[in-house]
Design a protein around this motif. Structure first.
Motif, PDB file in Angstrom:
ATOM      1  N   ASP A  32     -45.631  17.636  52.422  1.00 53.06           N
ATOM      2  CA  ASP A  32     -44.774  18.621  51.761  1.00 53.06           C
ATOM      3  C   ASP A  32     -43.880  19.398  52.723  1.00 53.06           C
ATOM      4  O   ASP A  32     -42.951  20.076  52.290  1.00 53.06           O
ATOM      5  CB  ASP A  32     -45.639  19.628  50.978  1.00 53.06           C
ATOM      6  N   LEU A  33     -44.167  19.323  54.015  1.00 48.21           N
ATOM      7  CA  LEU A  33     -43.348  20.085  54.964  1.00 48.21           C
ATOM      8  C   LEU A  33     -41.948  19.489  55.034  1.00 48.21           C
ATOM      9  O   LEU A  33     -41.756  18.295  54.825  1.00 48.21           O
ATOM     10  CB  LEU A  33     -44.003  20.053  56.350  1.00 48.21           C
ATOM     11  N   PRO A  34     -40.940  20.332  55.351  1.00 50.60           N
ATOM     12  CA  PRO A  34     -39.571  19.795  55.381  1.00 50.60           C
ATOM     13  C   PRO A  34     -39.344  18.846  56.555  1.00 50.60           C
ATOM     14  O   PRO A  34     -40.052  18.909  57.553  1.00 50.60           O
ATOM     15  CB  PRO A  34     -38.704  21.050  55.532  1.00 50.60           C
ATOM     16  N   THR A  73     -54.460   9.508  55.000  1.00 47.23           N
ATOM     17  CA  THR A  73     -55.120  10.810  54.941  1.00 47.23           C
ATOM     18  C   THR A  73     -54.381  11.880  55.741  1.00 47.23           C
ATOM     19  O   THR A  73     -54.069  12.945  55.219  1.00 47.23           O
ATOM     20  CB  THR A  73     -56.566  10.711  55.454  1.00 47.23           C
ATOM     21  N   GLU A  74     -54.059  11.578  56.995  1.00 44.15           N
ATOM     22  CA  GLU A  74     -53.458  12.597  57.858  1.00 44.15           C
ATOM     23  C   GLU A  74     -52.026  12.928  57.464  1.00 44.15           C
ATOM     24  O   GLU A  74     -51.666  14.082  57.288  1.00 44.15           O
ATOM     25  CB  GLU A  74     -53.452  12.122  59.319  1.00 44.15           C
ATOM     26  N   LEU A  75     -51.218  11.877  57.355  1.00 43.02           N
ATOM     27  CA  LEU A  75     -49.801  12.128  57.114  1.00 43.02           C
ATOM     28  C   LEU A  75     -49.559  12.761  55.756  1.00 43.02           C
ATOM     29  O   LEU A  75     -48.687  13.609  55.601  1.00 43.02           O
ATOM     30  CB  LEU A  75     -48.995  10.835  57.216  1.00 43.02           C
ATOM     31  N   LEU A  76     -50.352  12.344  54.793  1.00 44.37           N
ATOM     32  CA  LEU A  76     -50.136  12.852  53.444  1.00 44.37           C
ATOM     33  C   LEU A  76     -50.392  14.355  53.356  1.00 44.37           C
ATOM     34  O   LEU A  76     -49.746  15.052  52.582  1.00 44.37           O
ATOM     35  CB  LEU A  76     -51.060  12.090  52.473  1.00 44.37           C
ATOM     36  N   THR A  77     -51.297  14.853  54.193  1.00 42.28           N
ATOM     37  CA  THR A  77     -51.602  16.282  54.114  1.00 42.28           C
ATOM     38  C   THR A  77     -50.385  17.116  54.537  1.00 42.28           C
ATOM     39  O   THR A  77     -50.259  18.264  54.133  1.00 42.28           O
ATOM     40  CB  THR A  77     -52.793  16.667  55.024  1.00 42.28           C
ATOM     41  N   ALA A  78     -49.499  16.522  55.353  1.00 41.70           N
ATOM     42  CA  ALA A  78     -48.333  17.290  55.812  1.00 41.70           C
ATOM     43  C   ALA A  78     -47.058  16.847  55.094  1.00 41.70           C
ATOM     44  O   ALA A  78     -45.952  17.215  55.485  1.00 41.70           O
ATOM     45  CB  ALA A  78     -48.172  17.103  57.318  1.00 41.70           C
ATOM     46  N   ARG A 109     -40.037  15.771  62.266  1.00 40.28           N
ATOM     47  CA  ARG A 109     -40.578  17.086  62.619  1.00 40.28           C
ATOM     48  C   ARG A 109     -41.053  17.161  64.063  1.00 40.28           C
ATOM     49  O   ARG A 109     -41.064  18.228  64.664  1.00 40.28           O
ATOM     50  CB  ARG A 109     -41.748  17.443  61.695  1.00 40.28           C
ATOM     51  N   SER A 110     -41.424  15.988  64.624  1.00 40.51           N
ATOM     52  CA  SER A 110     -41.946  16.010  65.992  1.00 40.51           C
ATOM     53  C   SER A 110     -40.848  15.802  67.028  1.00 40.51           C
ATOM     54  O   SER A 110     -41.143  15.633  68.201  1.00 40.51           O
ATOM     55  CB  SER A 110     -42.979  14.904  66.185  1.00 40.51           C
ATOM     56  N   SER A 111     -39.592  15.756  66.604  1.00 40.06           N
ATOM     57  CA  SER A 111     -38.523  15.399  67.549  1.00 40.06           C
ATOM     58  C   SER A 111     -37.466  16.491  67.650  1.00 40.06           C
ATOM     59  O   SER A 111     -37.418  17.409  66.840  1.00 40.06           O
ATOM     60  CB  SER A 111     -37.845  14.105  67.096  1.00 40.06           C
TER      61      SER A 111
END
Ligand code: PEP
Ligand code: MG
Length: 585
Positions: free
Chosen positions: A261-263, A254-259, A541-543
């Motif tokens: 599309d981000l690069p 649920t959580e990861l899939l919502t993001a 994206r978090s690094s």
């Protein structure tokens, strides 16, 4: 409690009661038929075949949604088998020669065939057993034997189905609101039941030998489709542990899939391409849903699996055109067929080889049968008009093979031009780096191609000298072997010195633990199973790039894989506890 290890077929965790799909009652009685009734018996058999064809066509027509495309292909195989004159003639021969009932003849003929297939020890061919059993059940049912093909309907809500195998037409009718998981004794990741489980997003384990022993309706069990483990009558501690895993996996979905599309861009603005590995044009939908920014590996050998013949130029063209159009504006890398080794298909007749992994395989096979390669290349060049396609040669061992492959491309372009057929001449050409000799000569190979993709599955096999399909030596199959990290670094450095991009498309790329290390080693693209994409993107994206460089530097410094693994696990699980726990697929 009993624990079994099968093959992870579809990710997710299911905890619930077993519903045992038992076909033991399908025993068929042999009956002698009087001479005067033989024609009648043959007629009965022919009517049963016709009815079965209608039924399968009806199921296909009712599938409807796009997601069901793969199942539809499976059912198409059934229709083809039901049209198979040889199958029909063989059964009729048994009825006439042995003067026996049609049901017995069907059972005998298909049973004999299945035995032969099972003895071949060939993953692809053994997946055909499910097709034949499905047809057998259907024919027996139509001949009045209680084959009970629809027993799955009786599964209570929340059940985990346990069976020897799930036939494709059962799969097509499965009610996903009631069945939460399944385990089969037979099958592999490419078997139909595994494909079906992924299509319906039902956690599943296949190839779990012995699961039918000690199990009854209602026995509590855990199916871990992320690791291939199955627990029968688990302890309270195991149930709690897996409930936590289930929550983590749901978080992932649920959580990861919502993001998704981000690069995949680090906090300091460094971008890496994250793409999907596919086996069929039907996989593009799910790839895009999971945030794929292109197709880094299309394993086209699966086109041969869906058919019983070598695909024509037109069939190649249609498949690649569909991929090009669906994935646009992103690109798709079409790998030329990698048949041989452990991947054997009915359509291509290969001589028995004493050491298939080192034998006639992939580009070697294609260059020895250029007509096969040429149809494929022409299909790609023609489909290249409809999007951004790239050609990639597998199992390149040295520069001569690459040059010969490129000559075939030029020859195909000349022939298409001469015949006035439109095509795209401007297509990038790359190679898989999966043989140590290619890794060592990467600087030379880089002068003749546009990109590399590191096939770690085979690179590890050939570098550490372990058969990737042999469970006995699986413990040596180690992506974190210091030799593997050094080889990857060497390939990247050689490629970058010549401005050639490098991707990784083996399973190593799909492992969240390794994402930053690969980024730090300088890899430009990662291509993976679609389901692994959102976690990889989130980690990037978090690094910061500096973190990735530091992880790679330290990993290269250690002398043993245990030290490397302990280090990577420590750093990554501290930074990304949920991503690491939720997806080890
Ligand atoms: C590999 O070898 O890593 C790879 C991606 O190719 P395959 O698994 O199809 O051999
Ligand atoms: Mg390979």
């Amino acid at each position: 409690m009993k624990r079994l290890l099968g093959i992870k077929a579809s990710p997710g965790i299911a905890i619930g009661p077993a519903f045992v799909l038992d076909r033991s009652h399908q025993k068929v009685r042999k009956r002698a038929i009087r001479e005067s009734r033989i024609d009648h018996e043959v007629e009965k058999f022919l009517r049963a075949i016709e009815k079965a064809r209608d039924e399968v066509e009806h199921i296909r027509a009712s599938l409807g949604s796009d997601k069901a495309k793969e199942l539809s292909t499976v059912l198409q195989t059934h229709v083809m088998l039901l049209h198979d004159e040889a199958l029909k003639e063989d059964v009729i021969k048994i009825i006439r020669n042995e003067k026996v009932n049609a049901a017995w003849a069907v059972s005998k003929h298909i049973g004999r065939f299945n035995e032969m297939l099972a003895n071949l020890d060939n993953e692809h061919l053994s997946s055909r057993i499910a097709d034949l059993n499905d047809i057998k059940s259907r024919l027996l049912h139509n001949l009045g034997v209680d084959a009970r093909v629809s027993r799955l309907d009786e599964a209570p809500e929340g059940s985990i189905v346990v069976a020897q195998d799930i036939t494709p037409s059962e799969a097509a009718q499965i009610d996903t609101s009631r069945i939460i998981g399944f385990v089969t004794e037979l099958g592999s990741r490419t078997s139909h039941s595994a494909i079906m489980a992924r299509t319906h997003e039902i956690p599943a384990v296949v190839g779990a030998t012995g699961v039918l022993q000690d199990i009854q309706h209602g026995t509590r069990m855990i199916v871990d489709g992320l690791s291939g483990k199955v627990y029968i009558s688990p302890t309270k501690r195991h149930i709690e542990e897996y409930q936590a895993k289930e929550r983590a996996f749901k978080y992932y979905v649920t959580e990861l899939l919502t993001a998704a599309d981000l690069p995949a861009e680090t906090r300091d603005g460094f971008r890496i391409a994250i793409e999907a590995n596919i086996e069929s044009p039907a996989d593009i939908e799910t790839s895009l849903l999971h945030g794929a920014m292109g197709i880094g590996l299309y394993r086209t050998e699966y086109l041969f699996m869906e058919r019983r013949h070598i695909p024509s130029e037109e069939e190649h063209y249609q498949a690649y055109r569909s991929v090009a159009e669906q994935i646009a504006p992103y690109s798709a890398t079409i790998r030329t067929i990698d048949i041989g080794g452990e991947k054997l298909f009915d359509a291509v007749d290969l001589p028995p080889q004493r050491n298939p992994a080192l034998g006639l395989r992939a580009i070697r096979l294609c260059l020895s049968r250029p007509y096969m390669l040429k149809d494929q290349i022409k299909g790609i060049l023609r489909a290249g008009i409809y999007g951004n396609l790239k050609i990639m040669f597998p199992m390149i061992s040295g520069i001569e093979e690459l040059k010969r492959g490129k000559e075939v491309i030029e020859e195909c372009a000349r022939e298409l031009k001469k015949d006035g057929i439109p095509f795209n001449a401007d297509i990038e050409v790359g190679i898989m780096i999966e043989i140590p000799s290619a890794a060592v000569t990467a600087d030379i190979l880089a002068t003749e191609c546009d990109f590399f993709s590191i096939g770690t599955n085979d690179l590890i096999q050939y570098s550490i000298a372990i058969d990737r399909a042999n469970e006995e030596v699986a413990y040596l199959y180690d992506p974190l072997h210091p030799a593997i990290l050094r080889i990857i670094k060497m390939i990247v450095d050689s490629a970058h010195a010549k401005n050639v991009r490098v991707g990784v498309c083996g399973e190593m790329a799909a492992e969240p633990l390794y994402v930053l290390m690969l980024l730090g080693l300088g890899v430009d693209e990662l291509s993976m199973n679609p389901i692994a994409i959102p976690a990889a993107k989130k980690i990037v994206r978090s690094s910061e790039l500096s973190e990735a460089l530091e992880i790679a530097r330290k990993a290269l410094f250690f002398g043993t894989s245990d030290e490397i693994e302990a280090y990577i696990y420590r750093v990554m699980s501290k930074r990304f506890p949920q991503e690491i726990a939720s997806l080890v697929f």
